[in-house]
Design an enzyme around this catalytic site. Structure first.
Site, PDB file in Angstrom:
ATOM      1  N   HIS A   1       0.813  -0.775   0.030  1.00 45.55           N
ATOM      2  CA  HIS A   1      -0.101  -0.263   0.120  1.00 45.55           C
ATOM      3  C   HIS A   1       0.943   1.192  -0.251  1.00 45.55           C
ATOM      4  O   HIS A   1       1.700   1.428   0.760  1.00 45.55           O
ATOM      5  CB  HIS A   1      -0.501   0.156   1.406  1.00 45.55           C
ATOM      6  CG  HIS A   1      -1.782  -0.831   1.506  1.00 45.55           C
ATOM      7  ND1 HIS A   1      -1.790  -2.770   1.966  1.00 45.55           N
ATOM      8  CD2 HIS A   1      -3.186  -0.401   1.576  1.00 45.55           C
ATOM      9  CE1 HIS A   1      -3.054  -3.105   1.461  1.00 45.55           C
ATOM     10  NE2 HIS A   1      -3.597  -1.773   1.402  1.00 45.55           N
TER      11      HIS A   1
ATOM     12  N   GLU B   1      12.998  22.115   2.938  1.00 45.74           N
ATOM     13  CA  GLU B   1      13.764  20.608   1.690  1.00 45.74           C
ATOM     14  C   GLU B   1      14.990  20.471   2.015  1.00 45.74           C
ATOM     15  O   GLU B   1      15.545  19.314   1.495  1.00 45.74           O
ATOM     16  CB  GLU B   1      13.534  21.639   0.702  1.00 45.74           C
ATOM     17  CG  GLU B   1      11.719  21.366   0.046  1.00 45.74           C
ATOM     18  CD  GLU B   1      11.253  21.269  -0.993  1.00 45.74           C
ATOM     19  OE1 GLU B   1      12.304  21.601  -1.954  1.00 45.74           O
ATOM     20  OE2 GLU B   1      10.242  21.215  -1.983  1.00 45.74           O
TER      21      GLU B   1
ATOM     22  N   ASN C   1       8.011  -3.934   2.594  1.00 43.25           N
ATOM     23  CA  ASN C   1       6.884  -2.938   3.235  1.00 43.25           C
ATOM     24  C   ASN C   1       6.454  -4.189   4.913  1.00 43.25           C
ATOM     25  O   ASN C   1       5.736  -2.641   5.692  1.00 43.25           O
ATOM     26  CB  ASN C   1       5.797  -3.902   2.830  1.00 43.25           C
ATOM     27  CG  ASN C   1       4.450  -4.268   2.444  1.00 43.25           C
ATOM     28  OD1 ASN C   1       4.251  -2.901   2.951  1.00 43.25           O
ATOM     29  ND2 ASN C   1       3.525  -4.809   3.197  1.00 43.25           N
TER      30      ASN C   1
END
Length: 498
Positions: free
Chosen positions: A336, A489, A367
């Protein structure tokens, strides 16, 4: 000087052009009238935009059947107009594919502008999920595959699609009556859903498209999401919910990093908007480029994990739809991007995360351990009173799963070499863009898509957003002022990780 034909045409006088166009229009009109007289054809004019009356927005006849989740059949209505419509004295009626209308449910109350109305019908005895609270309950047992549904402004039986009291009509499967031609055959897990107000399949944009052709106005979908009068009006006051940057709680409120558009020719950067998240889909790689979502406490509830992995039937016609079984035996998880755990407020919201357009092939140790720990930490931040803007995706090609190195799985589904995520953390509040400052916490990670990923905690994979932009070519946080972007950033987060 000699002029080309195109230049000559451009230099025609305005009056000359209008004269030619008028003559052509008269000739065409005369021919059409003459043809109508000769053939005595009664043609229902096709509309070219959103409907002007209440429409049947969804038909589902698989309720309670084997394989279904919802316990009951249902018919959903939508009001695409700007005024409330009284449904007193109206009805919905059903007939089999070749039968007559003798199954009637009378309606009550009204349907507000851009709102929905849910009619609960019979159950096949199975299923596990209750429908949302219905506006009206009937006893009609709809066929799961083929049939006819009429919305009528009377409570007596109608004869068919062209009846004077018929407001809207849907034929599906092998129905012998419909508006022009029926939508396709349904099943226990699919419904016929009307297209959005723009003629597409974007979530949050209503379901009011009506050109008097069932096969063109409705699509078959496995993303069942019945709505009632308590559901939000669609569209909202936003011009394009889910795709407008700079808007509070919008899934891409902080920016559209790749400039994705919902244009089919832009097939490798195709914008798809769900109620639960927004993504850029890559039709060549058969995976999302990125998926973006807003997360706050209202998204988290007690709904169990649905595990209903399935193809995304809202992809444009002709595009390949990755199926639920394509990763089987590959050694990679169906990973996902928007996690199941981030959408537990309702069955529909959780179910939406199991569409294959929200998945990438992900190494199990990545995952199930590293990525899962970061997802859990994100929800911990929400529990502490924050709201998050999150975007994630894959980079490169070739990863190592439980069965070794692969560049693709299934039917050419690309395995990324790395997975990345960007999380912007804000205290819960309003005017989100204006509250992002140089002190705002931003977490960015880049994790190898292999079995070694779990050898280190997720915090060890933190990087700057600048480094992810350099690799991917994306422009994150573009809704924020450039001076603040430049500051946050360039940083690598050093905050808590548990």
């Amino acid at each position: 000087m000699f002029e080309s034909g195109s230049v000559q045409n451009a230099n025609l006088s305005k009056r000359g052009k209008e004269s030619i166009m008028k003559k052509a229009a008269i000739l065409v009109s005369t021919c059409l009238v003459f043809l109508g007289v000769i053939t005595n054809v009664n043609i229902t004019p096709a509309q070219a935009a959103v409907g002007t009356n209440v429409v049947i927005s969804e038909v589902y006849g698989g309720g309670g059947n084997s394989g279904s989740s919802y316990k009951n059949d249902y018919i959903e209505l939508y009001n695409p107009t700007n005024s409330s419509v009284s449904l007193s004295g109206w009805s919905v009626q059903y007939a089999s594919s070749t039968g007559t209308f003798n199954n009637i449910t009378n309606l009550t109350g009204s349907i507000g502008p851009h709102q929905y109305y849910l009619i609960k019908q019979a159950s096949g005895g199975g299923g596990t999920v209750n429908l949302p609270t219905a506006n009206v309950t009937g006893t009609i047992n709809l066929s799961a595959t083929s049939g006819k549904v009429a919305l009528a402004k009377v409570t007596t039986a109608v004869t068919g699609a062209t009846g004077s009291n018929v407001v809207d009509f849907v034929g599906y499967g092998s129905a012998n009556n419909s508006e022009t031609s029926p939508v396709g055959t349904l099943s226990a897990t699919t419904s016929a859903e009307r297209k959005d107000n723009n003629g597409g399949t974007v979530q949050g944009q209503g379901n009011g498209w009506d050109t008097n052709n069932n096969s063109m106005d409705l699509v078959i979908t496995s993303s069942l999401a019945p709505q009632n009068s308590s559901s939000p009006a669609e569209p909202t006051t936003e011009t394009d919910p889910g795709t407008e940057t700079g808007v509070d709680d919008n899934h891409i409120g902080l920016g559209n990093p790749s400039g994705a558009t919902a244009v089919t020719t832009n097939s490798n950067n195709y914008l798809m908007t769900k109620l639960q998240y927004t993504l850029s889909y890559n039709n060549s790689k058969h995976i999302p480029n990125w998926v973006s979502w807003h997360l706050d406490s209202s998204d988290i509830g007690n709904t169990p994990r649905q595990d209903d992995f399935r193809a995304d039937t809202t992809l444009p016609s002709g595009w390949y739809q990755v199926t639920a079984s394509e990763f089987s035996g590959s050694g990679f998880d169906r990973g996902h991007m928007t996690p199941s755990g981030d959408r537990t407020s309702s069955v529909a919201n959780n179910s939406a995360t199991f569409l294959m357009t929200n998945m990438i092939p992900q190494a199990p140790n990545n995952n199930q351990i590293t990525w899962e720990n970061l997802e859990s930490y994100s929800r911990k931040l929400v529990s502490a009173g924050n709201e998050l803007y999150i975007i994630s995706g894959g980079y490169g090609s070739g990863g190592t799963g439980a069965n070794g190195y692969r560049t693709t799985v299934g039917n050419g589904v690309v395995v990324p070499a790395k997975v990345w995520k960007v999380i912007v953390v804000l205290p819960k509040g309003n005017n989100d863009i204006s509250r992002v400052s140089t002190a705002t916490r931003v977490i960015a990670v880049m994790v190898p898509n292999d079995q070694t990923a779990s050898s280190q905690p997720w915090g060890n994979y933190r990087v700057s957003i600048d480094s992810i932009e350099s690799m991917t070519g994306y422009d994150f946080l573009s809704s924020i002022s450039t001076s603040i972007q430049s500051s946050i950033e360039a940083k690598v987060d050093s905050g808590a990780t548990n």
